[in-house]
Design a protein around this motif. Structure first.
Motif, PDB file in Angstrom:
ATOM      1  N   ILE A  13       0.598  -1.512   0.238  1.00  0.00           N
ATOM      2  CA  ILE A  13       0.080   0.036  -0.146  1.00  0.00           C
ATOM      3  C   ILE A  13       0.776   0.915   0.172  1.00  0.00           C
ATOM      4  O   ILE A  13       0.803   2.246  -0.870  1.00  0.00           O
ATOM      5  N   GLY A  14       1.975   1.064   0.651  1.00  0.00           N
ATOM      6  CA  GLY A  14       3.036   2.359   0.935  1.00  0.00           C
ATOM      7  C   GLY A  14       2.945   2.791  -0.231  1.00  0.00           C
ATOM      8  O   GLY A  14       3.570   3.637  -1.147  1.00  0.00           O
ATOM      9  N   ASN A  15       4.287   1.670  -1.403  1.00  0.00           N
ATOM     10  CA  ASN A  15       4.484   2.006  -2.134  1.00  0.00           C
ATOM     11  C   ASN A  15       3.422   2.528  -3.723  1.00  0.00           C
ATOM     12  O   ASN A  15       3.753   3.047  -4.555  1.00  0.00           O
ATOM     13  N   ILE A  16       2.266   1.906  -3.426  1.00  0.00           N
ATOM     14  CA  ILE A  16       1.089   2.117  -4.247  1.00  0.00           C
ATOM     15  C   ILE A  16       0.702   3.598  -4.355  1.00  0.00           C
ATOM     16  O   ILE A  16       0.172   4.451  -4.847  1.00  0.00           O
ATOM     17  N   LEU A  17       0.131   4.000  -2.958  1.00  0.00           N
ATOM     18  CA  LEU A  17      -0.440   5.277  -2.627  1.00  0.00           C
ATOM     19  C   LEU A  17       0.414   6.472  -1.880  1.00  0.00           C
ATOM     20  O   LEU A  17       1.574   6.006  -1.149  1.00  0.00           O
ATOM     21  N   ASN A  18       0.442   7.142  -2.253  1.00  0.00           N
ATOM     22  CA  ASN A  18       1.169   8.538  -1.906  1.00  0.00           C
ATOM     23  C   ASN A  18       1.014   9.081  -0.761  1.00  0.00           C
ATOM     24  O   ASN A  18       1.645  10.079   0.288  1.00  0.00           O
ATOM     25  N   TYR A  19      -0.715   9.079  -0.629  1.00  0.00           N
ATOM     26  CA  TYR A  19      -1.382   9.800   0.724  1.00  0.00           C
ATOM     27  C   TYR A  19      -1.992   8.156   0.881  1.00  0.00           C
ATOM     28  O   TYR A  19      -3.064   7.778   1.191  1.00  0.00           O
ATOM     29  N   GLY A  68       1.124  -1.014   9.207  1.00  0.00           N
ATOM     30  CA  GLY A  68       2.037  -1.895   9.947  1.00  0.00           C
ATOM     31  C   GLY A  68       2.890  -2.469   9.189  1.00  0.00           C
ATOM     32  O   GLY A  68       4.059  -3.033   9.175  1.00  0.00           O
ATOM     33  N   SER A  69       3.576  -2.138   8.355  1.00  0.00           N
ATOM     34  CA  SER A  69       4.224  -1.966   7.228  1.00  0.00           C
ATOM     35  C   SER A  69       5.962  -1.908   8.703  1.00  0.00           C
ATOM     36  O   SER A  69       6.745  -2.131   8.135  1.00  0.00           O
TER      37      SER A  69
END
Length: 378
Positions: free
Chosen positions: A147-153, A161-162
């Motif tokens: 999710i962190g790599n896909i979304l900027n926000y 939980g990353s």
């Protein structure tokens, strides 16, 4: 594609999930409804629940479309869709298998760190994330990276939980690819089912997948998902008769009094046992969960292990029994007078920015006995 009630409900669910993603106070009203089902619901879990449930309901109608179903017929694939429970059983087995693997990796993680099995491990950088045998977040940590790599926000209140990913064994990354495969198999199994069975199965698939990633085998959503799937496997005939009765009443059709056949099932011992199987399995899983929590509890004191702690950490607010320091780990024994969850959260605030990670032994009895409130300490 024909627009029907499943599309309408699904689109409304997705819209609700999108609204929750945007800055708003709607989650405060939604949380009381989702919290019992999702086991400690959070904003991120609520968003995932509504979006995934909406997508599942929409995808459940693929084979309701005559053109698609006729195309499958021409490819001689539709015959495999007739035995929908075959795919449902495969999906259930894989769901349970991945949950068990998650538990085994939790055990491996603790052995590798030199910890007891009855501990909650907490990663601190960049944000606090917990994981334990009773509530695992190993799969969630990989989802958080994606999710962190896909979304900027990422909206506030969404915990990906990353931070746990750096401690998560590589095998979880490789196995994670099976989760969308399980979802696809379960989507195949939901096709061409009657109203009540389809709704229950869509809900069970949704919470089962969420529970697998955020909680593991003993999490409420996972248990609920497994239970719902078992109900469909063993009791769908009852749900279908209820669906027929609902539709007959809705369309003002003369009812065939199908509930008489349900009573007939109860008279047959084999059918009665079949009806009871999902409920028996549910009870056994719940008993197992509480047995591990109770018999694994260490109630003499709390054992806290802190890795790479700063020298200026102040633990004076707690009743410290003993402190032992090694090269990169500080072992602290704290009195058992505190509630486990309150102590876990309080330590998170105390150790924020002052260590890489820490662990806390669990104490189920602290939820039953009178404890000292953390905020009442001097």
């Amino acid at each position: 594609m024909k627009f029907d009630k499943y599309h309408l409900i699904g689109i409304l669910m997705i819209i609700l999930g999108i609204i929750l993603f945007l800055p708003s106070d709607l989650d405060k009203f939604i949380r009381p409804l989702t919290q019992p089902l999702l086991m400690g619901s959070s904003k991120g879990k609520d968003i995932l629940f509504f979006v995934l449930l909406g997508i599942t309901l929409i995808l459940s109608t693929i084979c309701d479309n005559d053109k698609i179903f006729n195309k499958l017929n021409s490819l001689k694939i539709s015959k495999y869709l007739k035995n929908k429970n075959f795919y449902l059983k495969i999906g259930l087995v894989l769901l349970i298998l991945l949950s068990i693997i998650g538990l085994l990796v939790e055990v491996y993680l603790r052995i590798n760190l030199g910890l007891s099995l009855n501990t909650i491990f907490v990663s601190m950088k960049p944000s606090l994330t917990t994981t334990s045998i009773l509530h695992s977040h190993l799969y969630k940590s990989i989802l958080g990276l994606i999710i962190g790599n896909i979304l900027n926000y990422i909206p506030s209140g969404v915990h990906t939980g990353s931070s746990l990913a750096q401690y998560t064994p590589k095998i979880i990354e490789y196995i994670f690819i099976l989760i969308p495969i399980i979802y696809a198999i379960l989507i195949v199994s939901i096709q061409k089912r009657k109203f009540l069975s389809r709704i229950i199965l869509a809900l069970s698939i949704t919470i089962g997948i969420i529970g697998l990633m955020d909680g593991g085998l003993f999490a409420t959503p996972t248990i609920g998902g497994i239970y719902g799937i078992l109900v469909i496997i063993f009791n769908e005939h009852i749900l279908n008769q209820i669906s027929d009765w609902i539709i007959s009443k809705y369309n003002h059709i003369e009812s065939t009094n199908s509930f008489k056949s349900i009573a007939k099932f109860k008279k047959d011992k084999k059918h009665f046992i079949k009806i009871c199987i999902p409920h028996i399995i549910l009870i056994l899983i719940i008993i197992l969960r509480f047995s591990i929590a109770i018999f694994g509890a260490y109630d003499e004191c709390y054992e806290v292990n802190i890795w790479d702690a700063d020298k200026n950490i102040d633990l004076s607010e707690y009743n410290i029994l003993n402190i032992t320091e090694t090269q990169n780990k500080t072992k602290v024994l704290i009195s058992n007078e505190y509630n486990e969850m309150e102590l876990l959260n309080s330590l998170g605030r105390t150790l924020e920015g002052k260590c890489d990670c820490y662990s806390l032994s669990w104490n189920f009895n602290s939820y039953l006995n009178k404890t000292t409130p953390i905020d009442s300490l001097d």
